[in-house]
Design a protein around this motif. Structure first.
Motif, short mmCIF file in Angstrom:
data_model
loop_
_atom_site.label_atom_id
_atom_site.label_comp_id
_atom_site.label_asym_id
_atom_site.label_seq_id
_atom_site.Cartn_x
_atom_site.Cartn_y
_atom_site.Cartn_z
N HIS A 1 -6.57 13.95 -22.69
CA HIS A 1 -5.36 14.78 -22.72
C HIS A 1 -4.39 14.21 -23.75
CE1 HIS A 1 -6.61 17.35 -19.52
NE2 HIS A 1 -6.66 16.38 -18.62
N LEU A 2 -4.85 14.18 -24.99
CA LEU A 2 -4.05 13.70 -26.11
C LEU A 2 -3.94 14.81 -27.14
CD1 LEU A 2 -5.72 10.19 -26.59
CD2 LEU A 2 -3.56 10.66 -25.42
N ASP A 3 -2.78 14.91 -27.79
CA ASP A 3 -2.64 15.91 -28.84
C ASP A 3 -3.10 15.32 -30.18
OD1 ASP A 3 -0.56 14.33 -29.85
OD2 ASP A 3 1.02 15.60 -29.01
N GLU A 4 -2.93 16.07 -31.24
CA GLU A 4 -3.43 15.64 -32.55
C GLU A 4 -2.70 14.40 -33.07
OE1 GLU A 4 -0.17 18.60 -32.90
OE2 GLU A 4 -2.11 18.55 -31.85
N ARG A 5 -1.53 14.09 -32.53
CA ARG A 5 -0.81 12.88 -32.95
C ARG A 5 -1.22 11.64 -32.16
NH1 ARG A 5 4.12 12.44 -31.63
NH2 ARG A 5 4.05 13.91 -29.90
N GLY A 6 -2.00 11.86 -31.09
CA GLY A 6 -2.36 10.73 -30.23
C GLY A 6 -1.37 10.52 -29.11
N ALA A 7 -0.60 11.55 -28.78
CA ALA A 7 0.36 11.48 -27.68
C ALA A 7 -0.23 12.12 -26.43
CB ALA A 7 1.66 12.20 -28.06
N VAL A 8 0.08 11.55 -25.27
CA VAL A 8 -0.32 12.17 -24.01
C VAL A 8 0.40 13.51 -23.89
CG1 VAL A 8 -0.41 11.95 -21.50
CG2 VAL A 8 -0.66 9.91 -22.92
N THR A 9 -0.35 14.56 -23.60
CA THR A 9 0.24 15.90 -23.52
C THR A 9 1.11 16.01 -22.26
OG1 THR A 9 -1.63 16.76 -22.26
CG2 THR A 9 -1.77 16.88 -24.68
N GLN A 10 1.93 17.07 -22.22
CA GLN A 10 2.76 17.29 -21.04
C GLN A 10 1.90 17.50 -19.81
OE1 GLN A 10 6.18 17.02 -21.13
NE2 GLN A 10 5.84 16.92 -18.91
N PHE A 11 0.75 18.15 -19.98
CA PHE A 11 -0.17 18.33 -18.86
C PHE A 11 -0.60 16.98 -18.31
CE2 PHE A 11 -4.37 18.66 -16.98
CZ PHE A 11 -4.27 19.76 -16.15
N GLY A 12 -0.96 16.05 -19.22
CA GLY A 12 -1.38 14.73 -18.80
C GLY A 12 -0.26 13.96 -18.13
N ILE A 13 0.96 14.06 -18.67
CA ILE A 13 2.11 13.37 -18.09
C ILE A 13 2.38 13.89 -16.68
CG2 ILE A 13 4.60 13.01 -18.27
CD1 ILE A 13 4.25 13.13 -21.34
N ASP A 14 2.34 15.20 -16.51
CA ASP A 14 2.60 15.79 -15.19
C ASP A 14 1.53 15.37 -14.19
OD1 ASP A 14 4.83 17.02 -16.20
OD2 ASP A 14 3.86 18.96 -16.51
N ALA A 15 0.26 15.38 -14.62
CA ALA A 15 -0.82 14.98 -13.73
C ALA A 15 -0.66 13.52 -13.30
CB ALA A 15 -2.17 15.20 -14.41
N LEU A 16 -0.30 12.66 -14.25
CA LEU A 16 -0.11 11.25 -13.95
C LEU A 16 1.06 11.06 -12.98
CD1 LEU A 16 -0.41 8.20 -14.36
CD2 LEU A 16 0.86 8.43 -16.50
N THR A 17 2.17 11.73 -13.25
CA THR A 17 3.35 11.59 -12.39
C THR A 17 3.07 12.06 -10.98
OG1 THR A 17 4.75 11.94 -14.33
CG2 THR A 17 5.79 12.17 -12.17
N ASP A 18 2.39 13.19 -10.85
CA ASP A 18 2.04 13.70 -9.52
C ASP A 18 1.13 12.72 -8.78
OD1 ASP A 18 3.50 15.96 -10.03
OD2 ASP A 18 1.77 17.23 -10.49
N PHE A 19 0.18 12.13 -9.50
CA PHE A 19 -0.74 11.18 -8.86
C PHE A 19 0.01 9.94 -8.38
CE2 PHE A 19 -3.30 7.33 -9.21
CZ PHE A 19 -4.24 7.59 -8.22
N VAL A 20 0.89 9.40 -9.22
CA VAL A 20 1.64 8.20 -8.84
C VAL A 20 2.53 8.49 -7.63
CG1 VAL A 20 3.38 6.52 -9.56
CG2 VAL A 20 1.55 7.17 -11.14
N SER A 21 3.18 9.65 -7.63
CA SER A 21 4.03 10.03 -6.52
C SER A 21 3.24 10.12 -5.22
CB SER A 21 4.70 11.38 -6.82
OG SER A 21 5.53 11.78 -5.76
N GLU A 22 2.08 10.74 -5.28
CA GLU A 22 1.25 10.86 -4.08
C GLU A 22 0.72 9.49 -3.67
OE1 GLU A 22 -0.75 12.73 -0.87
OE2 GLU A 22 0.99 13.22 -2.12
N SER A 23 0.42 8.62 -4.63
CA SER A 23 -0.07 7.27 -4.31
C SER A 23 0.98 6.46 -3.57
CB SER A 23 -0.48 6.54 -5.60
OG SER A 23 -1.59 7.16 -6.21
N VAL A 24 2.25 6.64 -3.93
CA VAL A 24 3.34 5.96 -3.22
C VAL A 24 3.34 6.39 -1.76
CG1 VAL A 24 5.84 5.75 -3.01
CG2 VAL A 24 4.76 5.62 -5.26
#
Length: 312
Positions: free
Chosen positions: A41-64
């Motif tokens: 989930h990286l764009d052409e610049r090598g940045a994590v996409t918003q989709f990837g950021i949202d998925a990560l944030t949701d996972f961390v929140s649920e892990s807490v």
């Protein structure tokens, strides 16, 4: 004490809850994981996409939430190569901390290799002698070697299974020329610093960790995970070379039906197998023993060592 270890890998987010105290092996109490596939989930610049950021944030929140329900008194959170190498790494980490309160430490490649080596050393013990340890992650390959608990050499290369799948296998089954080029690029990357490990001579034990190595070993005849962690497992080089032509000819759907292969990682099996083959060839190893402990256990063990010292 009960500890939660939050591992944000290039493929998967994994919360491992363990009961642990100094002098004892960490005992898994529960596990919660989700396929994040951040390396893809990286764009052409090598940045994590918003989709990837949202998925990560949701996972961390649920892990807490899961860690609190399981009674964890401490949580160790860390991220590896996908977040480490992203051009927006700091923004991703800040977003996660702002939304969840969790500060994720970003491990360097050498720290990944070092902590994985510690876990393997503790699993096999001092009688294993000099160890060589290989770990194929989603974003990187780590190699470490040494005779003590801290490796003499430890380094990382950007040739993880997910990264290679995204770079070379996105369009489907590669041609023979594609495979030759991919093999060459992988081997050049590994061979560049191979002397770090080779100059100390052949290891007494060569070991592989990680889901990718476990899956490849299972395809090549190793015991299933249901047999338990204490069953010896290995990846035989001869068998792997025999299996590779068939693996290269399979579709992702066919790879997903193989033993030990999950649907979410099926597209990474062939690039992972090519990296495994290169490790065996470049370091002239007939086989690799599979260790069930890896980076997460290394993080726990180092934390326990710190607590033991402070307690003393």
């Amino acid at each position: 004490m009960r500890v939660g270890v939050l591992d944000i890998g290039s493929n998967t987010g994994h919360l491992l809850v363990v009961d642990a105290h100094g002098g004892a092996a960490p005992l898994p109490a529960s596990s919660y994981k989700q396929p994040l596939r951040l390396a893809e989930h990286l764009d052409e610049r090598g940045a994590v996409t918003q989709f990837g950021i949202d998925a990560l944030t949701d996972f961390v929140s649920e892990s807490v939430r899961v860690a609190e329900e399981r009674g964890c008194e401490d949580m160790l959170g860390f991220a590896t190569s996908a977040v480490r190498d992203a051009v927006n790494s700091e923004a991703v980490l800040a977003h996660v901390e702002d939304r969840t309160g969790v500060e994720l430490a970003v491990l360097s490649g050498s720290d990944e290799a070092r902590l994985t080596f510690l876990a393997v050393r503790r699993w096999f013990g001092w009688s294993a002698g000099r160890l060589a340890v290989f770990d194929i992650g989603g974003g990187s390959l780590e190699i470490a070697g040494g005779a003590d608990e801290a490796p003499d050499v430890a380094w990382s290369m950007p040739i993880g299974a997910a990264r290679l799948a995204r770079s070379f296998f996105a369009s489907g089954t590669p041609t023979a020329d594609d495979v030759r080029r991919i093999r060459h690029e992988i081997r050049v990357e590994i061979a560049r610093d191979a002397g770090k490990l080779l100059r100390s001579g052949a290891p007494d034990r060569a070991v592989a960790t990680s889901k990718t190595f476990r899956s490849i070993a299972r395809i090549c005849g190793a015991a299933p995970s249901g047999a338990g962690p204490l069953v010896p497992r290995s990846l035989d080089g001869v068998v792997l070379r025999q299996q590779l032509p068939a693996l290269l000819a399979m579709s992702v759907e066919e790879l997903a039906t193989l033993p030990g292969v999950s649907e979410s990682r099926a597209h990474q099996i062939v690039p992972g197998a090519l990296v495994a083959e290169a490790c065996l060839d470049i370091f002239d190893l007939p086989s690799l023993e599979i260790c069930p402990w890896a980076l997460r256990e290394g993080v726990i063990l180092e934390r326990l060592d710190q607590l033991s010292v402070l307690g003393a």
